[in-house]
Design a protein around this motif. Structure first.
Motif, short mmCIF file in Angstrom:
data_model
loop_
_atom_site.label_atom_id
_atom_site.label_comp_id
_atom_site.label_asym_id
_atom_site.label_seq_id
_atom_site.Cartn_x
_atom_site.Cartn_y
_atom_site.Cartn_z
N ARG A 32 0.83 -1.21 0.00
CA ARG A 32 0.00 0.00 0.00
C ARG A 32 0.87 1.26 0.00
O ARG A 32 0.57 2.24 -0.69
CB ARG A 32 -0.92 0.01 1.22
N TRP A 33 1.95 1.24 0.80
CA TRP A 33 2.82 2.40 0.87
C TRP A 33 3.48 2.68 -0.48
O TRP A 33 3.50 3.82 -0.95
CB TRP A 33 3.89 2.20 1.95
N TYR A 34 4.01 1.62 -1.11
CA TYR A 34 4.64 1.80 -2.41
C TYR A 34 3.64 2.32 -3.44
O TYR A 34 3.97 3.17 -4.28
CB TYR A 34 5.25 0.48 -2.90
N LYS A 35 2.42 1.82 -3.40
CA LYS A 35 1.41 2.27 -4.36
C LYS A 35 1.09 3.74 -4.16
O LYS A 35 0.92 4.49 -5.14
CB LYS A 35 0.14 1.42 -4.22
N ARG A 36 1.02 4.18 -2.91
CA ARG A 36 0.74 5.59 -2.65
C ARG A 36 1.89 6.47 -3.12
O ARG A 36 1.67 7.54 -3.71
CB ARG A 36 0.47 5.82 -1.16
N GLN A 37 3.11 6.03 -2.87
CA GLN A 37 4.26 6.79 -3.35
C GLN A 37 4.28 6.83 -4.87
O GLN A 37 4.58 7.86 -5.48
CB GLN A 37 5.57 6.18 -2.82
N ALA A 38 3.95 5.69 -5.49
CA ALA A 38 3.93 5.62 -6.95
C ALA A 38 2.91 6.58 -7.53
O ALA A 38 3.19 7.30 -8.49
CB ALA A 38 3.63 4.18 -7.40
N GLU A 39 1.73 6.61 -6.94
CA GLU A 39 0.68 7.51 -7.44
C GLU A 39 1.16 8.96 -7.38
O GLU A 39 1.00 9.72 -8.35
CB GLU A 39 -0.59 7.35 -6.61
N HIS A 40 1.76 9.35 -6.29
CA HIS A 40 2.21 10.73 -6.12
C HIS A 40 3.37 11.06 -7.07
O HIS A 40 3.32 12.04 -7.82
CB HIS A 40 2.63 10.94 -4.67
N LYS A 41 4.41 10.23 -7.04
CA LYS A 41 5.62 10.53 -7.81
C LYS A 41 5.40 10.41 -9.32
O LYS A 41 5.92 11.22 -10.10
CB LYS A 41 6.75 9.58 -7.39
N LEU A 42 4.64 9.40 -9.73
CA LEU A 42 4.48 9.19 -11.17
C LEU A 42 3.59 10.26 -11.80
O LEU A 42 3.80 10.65 -12.95
CB LEU A 42 3.94 7.79 -11.44
N ILE A 43 2.59 10.73 -11.06
CA ILE A 43 1.80 11.84 -11.58
C ILE A 43 2.68 13.08 -11.74
O ILE A 43 2.59 13.81 -12.74
CB ILE A 43 0.59 12.13 -10.66
N GLU A 44 3.54 13.31 -10.76
CA GLU A 44 4.49 14.43 -10.86
C GLU A 44 5.36 14.32 -12.10
O GLU A 44 5.56 15.29 -12.85
CB GLU A 44 5.39 14.47 -9.62
N LYS A 45 5.89 13.12 -12.33
CA LYS A 45 6.81 12.91 -13.45
C LYS A 45 6.08 13.00 -14.79
O LYS A 45 6.61 13.56 -15.77
CB LYS A 45 7.54 11.58 -13.30
N VAL A 46 4.88 12.45 -14.87
CA VAL A 46 4.10 12.55 -16.10
C VAL A 46 3.81 14.01 -16.41
O VAL A 46 3.93 14.46 -17.57
CB VAL A 46 2.79 11.74 -15.99
N THR A 47 3.44 14.77 -15.39
CA THR A 47 3.16 16.19 -15.59
C THR A 47 4.40 16.94 -16.08
O THR A 47 4.31 17.85 -16.91
CB THR A 47 2.67 16.82 -14.26
N ARG A 48 5.57 16.53 -15.58
CA ARG A 48 6.83 17.20 -15.97
C ARG A 48 7.26 16.83 -17.38
O ARG A 48 7.70 17.70 -18.15
CB ARG A 48 7.93 16.83 -14.97
N PHE A 49 7.16 15.54 -17.73
CA PHE A 49 7.71 15.09 -19.02
C PHE A 49 6.72 15.17 -20.18
O PHE A 49 7.16 15.20 -21.34
CB PHE A 49 8.22 13.65 -18.89
#
Length: 238
Positions: free
Chosen positions: A131-148
């Motif tokens: 659950r923790w990894y999934k929450r981190q993934a949701e936050h970080k990957l949205i950030e990265k998608v928005t950036r790239f």
């Protein structure tokens, strides 16, 4: 795209922990067991007493689903005990398991800290980590998608987190990007590569030379990340 993360809510169910997901989009409850973790999706105003009743009524079914997942999961040398190291964005953090009322995993003072009820089994600690990894993934990957996304020149319709057995991500026909939460165990630059890879699939839905040229335009050294993931994929699992 923003990465708002609502306050997590959990209920103990005698042998498992259920994450409560409240939403105004539902009129009835739905209990799910995904990757061995239990969640119950309920209308926003559902009482905790009602949630506990729902979990008690489905307890046998839930336990069977958890057991089935454990039987089908690949063999693991992990014990999910204090002192074990888990990688997050390429850096190792030691796990610390404490006893008490359930508290989800927190990254605190360089440790992954989780509190579980006395007598809890390994799968409860594992599910808390997932659950923790999934929450981190949701936050970080949205950030990265928005950036790239502007660098690639595309606009995805959404970002989702899933459990894939043999791939790091996918791009749906409707333009939604889906990522394997396990990629969060890789170094940061490898995560960038996976995000750019899937964004480029919004331009080319194949792996043609043109597709790889699109990746190279944004990330000229992508081959290093691709080879690293091939060599280390087996280590990013539990």
């Amino acid at each position: 795209m923003t990465a708002r993360q609502p306050q997590a809510e959990y209920r103990e169910g005698r042998g498992f922990i259920a994450e409560v997901i409240r939403t105004s989009r539902r009129k009835s409850a739905d209990i799910r067991v995904e990757d061995g973790a239990v969640s119950v999706v309920v209308p926003t105003n559902t009482t905790t007493e009602r949630i506990d009743q729902l979990l008690a009524a489905k307890r046998r079914w839930i336990k069977e689903k958890i057991a089935l997942h454990r039987e089908q999961a690949p063999p693991s040398t992990r014990r999910f005990v204090s002192g074990e190291a888990f990688s997050y964005l390429g850096r190792n953090y030691r796990l610390k398991v404490e006893t008490g009322n359930f508290t989800p995993v927190r990254l605190l003072n360089g440790r992954l800290l989780v509190t579980v009820p006395s007598g809890s089994q390994q799968h409860m600690v594992r599910n808390a980590l997932v659950r923790w990894y999934k929450r981190q993934a949701e936050h970080k990957l949205i950030e990265k998608v928005t950036r790239f996304a502007p660098q690639v020149g595309v606009e995805p319709t959404g970002v989702g987190i899933k459990t894939f057995r043999s791939r790091w991500g996918s791009c749906t026909a409707k333009g939604k990007l889906e990522f394997n939460w396990r990629i969060m165990m890789a170094p940061n630059r490898m995560v960038d590569y996976v995000v750019i890879h899937e964004l480029c699939h919004l331009i080319r839905h194949d792996h043609s030379p043109e597709f790889w040229r699109e990746i190279g335009r944004v990330m000229p050294e992508y081959q290093e990340s691709r080879e690293w993931l091939r060599a280390n994929a087996a280590t990013m699992n539990f």
